[in-house]
Design an enzyme around this catalytic site. Structure first.
Site, PDB file in Angstrom:
ATOM      1  N   ASN A   1      25.999  82.147 -55.945  1.00  0.00           N
ATOM      2  CA  ASN A   1      24.647  82.440 -56.728  1.00  0.00           C
ATOM      3  C   ASN A   1      23.376  81.844 -56.040  1.00  0.00           C
ATOM      4  O   ASN A   1      22.430  82.319 -56.321  1.00  0.00           O
ATOM      5  CB  ASN A   1      25.014  81.986 -58.115  1.00  0.00           C
ATOM      6  CG  ASN A   1      25.595  80.595 -58.185  1.00  0.00           C
ATOM      7  OD1 ASN A   1      26.720  80.457 -57.520  1.00  0.00           O
ATOM      8  ND2 ASN A   1      24.702  79.865 -59.026  1.00  0.00           N
TER       9      ASN A   1
ATOM     10  N   GLN B   1      28.073  87.032 -59.555  1.00  0.00           N
ATOM     11  CA  GLN B   1      26.891  87.551 -59.039  1.00  0.00           C
ATOM     12  C   GLN B   1      27.353  88.873 -58.184  1.00  0.00           C
ATOM     13  O   GLN B   1      26.402  89.617 -57.791  1.00  0.00           O
ATOM     14  CB  GLN B   1      26.629  86.117 -57.962  1.00  0.00           C
ATOM     15  CG  GLN B   1      25.765  85.256 -58.535  1.00  0.00           C
ATOM     16  CD  GLN B   1      24.428  85.685 -59.094  1.00  0.00           C
ATOM     17  OE1 GLN B   1      23.732  86.493 -58.430  1.00  0.00           O
ATOM     18  NE2 GLN B   1      24.162  84.744 -60.092  1.00  0.00           N
TER      19      GLN B   1
ATOM     20  N   GLY C   1      29.921  84.602 -68.694  1.00  0.00           N
ATOM     21  CA  GLY C   1      30.732  84.404 -67.362  1.00  0.00           C
ATOM     22  C   GLY C   1      31.317  82.959 -67.327  1.00  0.00           C
ATOM     23  O   GLY C   1      32.404  83.041 -66.949  1.00  0.00           O
ATOM     24  N   SER C   2      30.716  82.098 -67.867  1.00  0.00           N
ATOM     25  CA  SER C   2      31.272  80.564 -67.830  1.00  0.00           C
ATOM     26  C   SER C   2      32.539  80.558 -68.863  1.00  0.00           C
ATOM     27  O   SER C   2      33.443  79.966 -68.522  1.00  0.00           O
ATOM     28  CB  SER C   2      30.260  79.565 -68.574  1.00  0.00           C
ATOM     29  OG  SER C   2      28.998  79.656 -67.870  1.00  0.00           O
TER      30      SER C   2
ATOM     31  N   THR D   1      35.558  87.139 -83.777  1.00  0.00           N
ATOM     32  CA  THR D   1      35.319  88.510 -83.842  1.00  0.00           C
ATOM     33  C   THR D   1      34.141  89.094 -82.992  1.00  0.00           C
ATOM     34  O   THR D   1      33.358  88.450 -82.179  1.00  0.00           O
ATOM     35  CB  THR D   1      34.399  88.932 -85.289  1.00  0.00           C
ATOM     36  OG1 THR D   1      35.194  88.257 -86.420  1.00  0.00           O
ATOM     37  CG2 THR D   1      34.008  90.245 -85.487  1.00  0.00           C
TER      38      THR D   1
ATOM     39  N   CYS E   1      20.874  77.072 -63.140  1.00  0.00           N
ATOM     40  CA  CYS E   1      21.745  76.029 -63.889  1.00  0.00           C
ATOM     41  C   CYS E   1      21.259  74.494 -63.564  1.00  0.00           C
ATOM     42  O   CYS E   1      21.790  73.648 -64.430  1.00  0.00           O
ATOM     43  CB  CYS E   1      23.223  76.244 -63.580  1.00  0.00           C
ATOM     44  SG  CYS E   1      23.418  78.021 -63.609  1.00  0.00           S
TER      45      CYS E   1
ATOM     46  N   HIS F   1      24.762  89.855 -68.150  1.00  0.00           N
ATOM     47  CA  HIS F   1      23.431  89.553 -68.021  1.00  0.00           C
ATOM     48  C   HIS F   1      23.213  89.530 -66.409  1.00  0.00           C
ATOM     49  O   HIS F   1      21.676  89.559 -66.144  1.00  0.00           O
ATOM     50  CB  HIS F   1      22.912  88.375 -68.997  1.00  0.00           C
ATOM     51  CG  HIS F   1      23.183  87.223 -68.355  1.00  0.00           C
ATOM     52  ND1 HIS F   1      21.998  86.291 -67.504  1.00  0.00           N
ATOM     53  CD2 HIS F   1      24.304  86.390 -68.126  1.00  0.00           C
ATOM     54  CE1 HIS F   1      22.953  85.034 -67.184  1.00  0.00           C
ATOM     55  NE2 HIS F   1      23.976  85.302 -67.625  1.00  0.00           N
TER      56      HIS F   1
ATOM     57  N   SER G   1      29.981  88.766 -65.805  1.00  0.00           N
ATOM     58  CA  SER G   1      29.014  88.568 -66.855  1.00  0.00           C
ATOM     59  C   SER G   1      28.046  89.488 -66.917  1.00  0.00           C
ATOM     60  O   SER G   1      27.367  89.924 -65.883  1.00  0.00           O
ATOM     61  CB  SER G   1      28.245  87.149 -66.744  1.00  0.00           C
ATOM     62  OG  SER G   1      27.394  86.803 -67.589  1.00  0.00           O
TER      63      SER G   1
HETATM   64  C1  LIG Z   1      25.466  83.188 -63.789  1.00  0.00           C
HETATM   65  C2  LIG Z   1      26.698  82.682 -63.350  1.00  0.00           C
HETATM   66  C3  LIG Z   1      27.959  82.441 -63.984  1.00  0.00           C
HETATM   67  C4  LIG Z   1      27.873  81.810 -65.673  1.00  0.00           C
HETATM   68  O1  LIG Z   1      27.522  83.245 -66.276  1.00  0.00           O
HETATM   69  P1  LIG Z   1      27.032  83.050 -67.829  1.00  0.00           P
HETATM   70  O2  LIG Z   1      27.282  84.393 -68.408  1.00  0.00           O
HETATM   71  O3  LIG Z   1      25.405  82.596 -67.595  1.00  0.00           O
HETATM   72  O4  LIG Z   1      27.778  81.975 -68.662  1.00  0.00           O
HETATM   73  C5  LIG Z   1      28.915  81.820 -63.415  1.00  0.00           C
HETATM   74  N1  LIG Z   1      29.333  82.123 -62.037  1.00  0.00           N
HETATM   75  C6  LIG Z   1      28.199  82.741 -61.433  1.00  0.00           C
HETATM   76  C7  LIG Z   1      28.434  82.784 -59.883  1.00  0.00           C
HETATM   77  C8  LIG Z   1      26.851  82.976 -61.864  1.00  0.00           C
HETATM   78  O5  LIG Z   1      26.072  83.058 -61.032  1.00  0.00           O
END
Ligand SMILES: *Cc1c(COP(=O)(O)O)cnc(C)c1O
Length: 378
Positions: A151, A179, A71-72, A237, A325, A201, A199
């Site tokens: 989040n 989120q 996500g980052s 890749t 974080c 996870h 993202s």
């Molecule tokens: C978890 C999160 C991210 C970052 O995602 P990652 O896959 O952990 O880098 C970014 N934005 C929000 C709102 C999140 O909750």
């Protein structure tokens, strides 16, 4: 000791069906998707199938989805990649004070490079003010980036209104929906969203895979040099197995949306009700209505978040103080500060985030444990 997991906003366990779907791509299907032979084409096909699954979930075109490593990275690519490619059109960006650091720090990097950024305030429930947004727009504004849902406190921003304002002013609108995926129905067309980060996870796929939706016709630059993967927008890749997992997970979570949403909401509201009745003197942070179904964020008057986490961990409970974080960062959360909590109250804050494996019994155990911890303090 049995683990009771209440930190789904930090990450979620990978579900069985997702693991099963990924396994061949860790093993026999090891081809590089950029190669010509059938082994490589199998991998390419699997990635494109996942692309379709993501596109379907948010109502975009398949070719508007780009896979990333998290996500980052999606946030970085959206904000910096767009700003670099469009700097001839203007140098002003609007975001909010409660964004994830992937967005905030991308904006800070751009400021050091000559861009101008407006960080919108939020009210005591975490909402941006639409009038303030409109007033912040000027002739140089090229991008608005406002998260779909926060989040830490779970507040869901007025995305449809923001999308309309962006569209009317010919400004591109990016939203960090990391989120929100699985917890909110997201139709990028109805909401006028031009770019969206997600993202894996956070919705029961593995860590280390994300995606970015970019509306067809919007120009953005790759920010990592190398190969020409992902239509030459993201070198490296592809993480084939995890991309397959992400596609499966997004399909599953939306196929059971109503049930999942209802379950989380029931748990959350039960938790709020019980905690106020049994513990008293608890402040609930974030809006009660426009809120992620599984998010509870509460502040205590006399116990620090750090101590709470330690005591909960002794009882097998995983939760969060502020945001995952910032656990290494002793500064009060920027989100809690922005909604007006003083440093003390921000420090005494606990985030509970429910998920699909939680049971009513888990929640009673959590409430009892919190009650015991608080009673000992009095
Ligand atoms: C978890 C999160 C991210 C970052 O995602 P990652 O896959 O952990 O880098 C970014 N934005 C929000 C709102 C999140 O909750």
């Amino acid at each position: 000791m049995e683990i009771r997991y209440f930190d789904h906003a930090a990450t979620t366990p990978v579900r069985e069906e997702v693991i099963k779907e990924m396994i061949p791509y860790f093993g026999v299907e090891y081809g590089n998707p950029s190669t010509m032979y059938s082994l490589g084409r199998n991998a390419k096909r699997a990635i494109n199938n996942s692309r379709k699954q993501v596109a379907k979930a948010i109502n975009s075109k398949t070719k508007e989805i780009y896979f990333t490593s998290c996500g980052s990275e999606s946030d970085n690519l959206a904000i910096k990649g767009f700003a670099y490619a469009n700097k001839d059109k203007g140098n002003h960006i609007i975001t909010s004070k409660i964004e994830h650091h992937a967005v905030l720090d991308s904006c800070k990097t751009l400021e050091r490079q000559g861009f101008k950024v407006t960080y919108l305030n939020v009210d005591e429930n975490g909402f941006i003010n639409i009038e303030e947004l409109v007033n912040a727009i000027n002739k140089d504004t090229i991008l608005i980036s406002i998260m779909l849902a926060n989040n830490e406190i779970g507040t869901i921003e007025p995305i449809e209104e923001i999308g309309l304002i962006a569209k009317k002013n010919n400004i591109v609108f990016h939203t960090d929906a990391v989120q929100a995926i699985g917890n909110e129905k997201i139709d990028i067309q109805k909401l006028n969203i031009d770019m969206l980060s997600l993202s894996g996870h956070k919705f029961y796929a593995p860590k280390g895979v994300g995606a970015l939706y970019v509306k067809e016709g919007i120009n953005f630059e790759k920010i990592q040099d190398g190969g020409e993967q992902e239509e030459n927008k993201r070198a490296g890749t592809e993480n084939v197995a995890e991309i397959v997992g992400l596609g499966k997970a997004i399909e599953l979570i939306y196929s059971e949306y109503d049930e999942y949403n209802k379950k989380l909401k029931t748990f959350r509201d039960y938790f709020f009700e019980q905690i106020q009745r049994k513990l008293g003197n608890i402040k609930i942070n974030g809006d009660l209505e426009k809120r992620l179904p599984g998010n509870a964020n509460i502040s205590f008057d006399n116990i620090s978040g750090g101590e709470l986490l330690y005591r909960l961990d002794e009882k097998g409970i995983c939760a969060s103080a502020g945001s995952a974080c910032s656990t290494a960062n002793p500064m009060p959360s920027h989100v809690l500060t922005a909604i007006g909590l003083d440093a003390k109250l921000a420090e005494n804050t606990l985030r509970i985030s429910f998920g699909r494996d939680n049971t009513k019994e888990d929640i009673d155990y959590l409430i009892d444990t919190l009650n015991q911890i608080k009673s000992k303090k009095m």
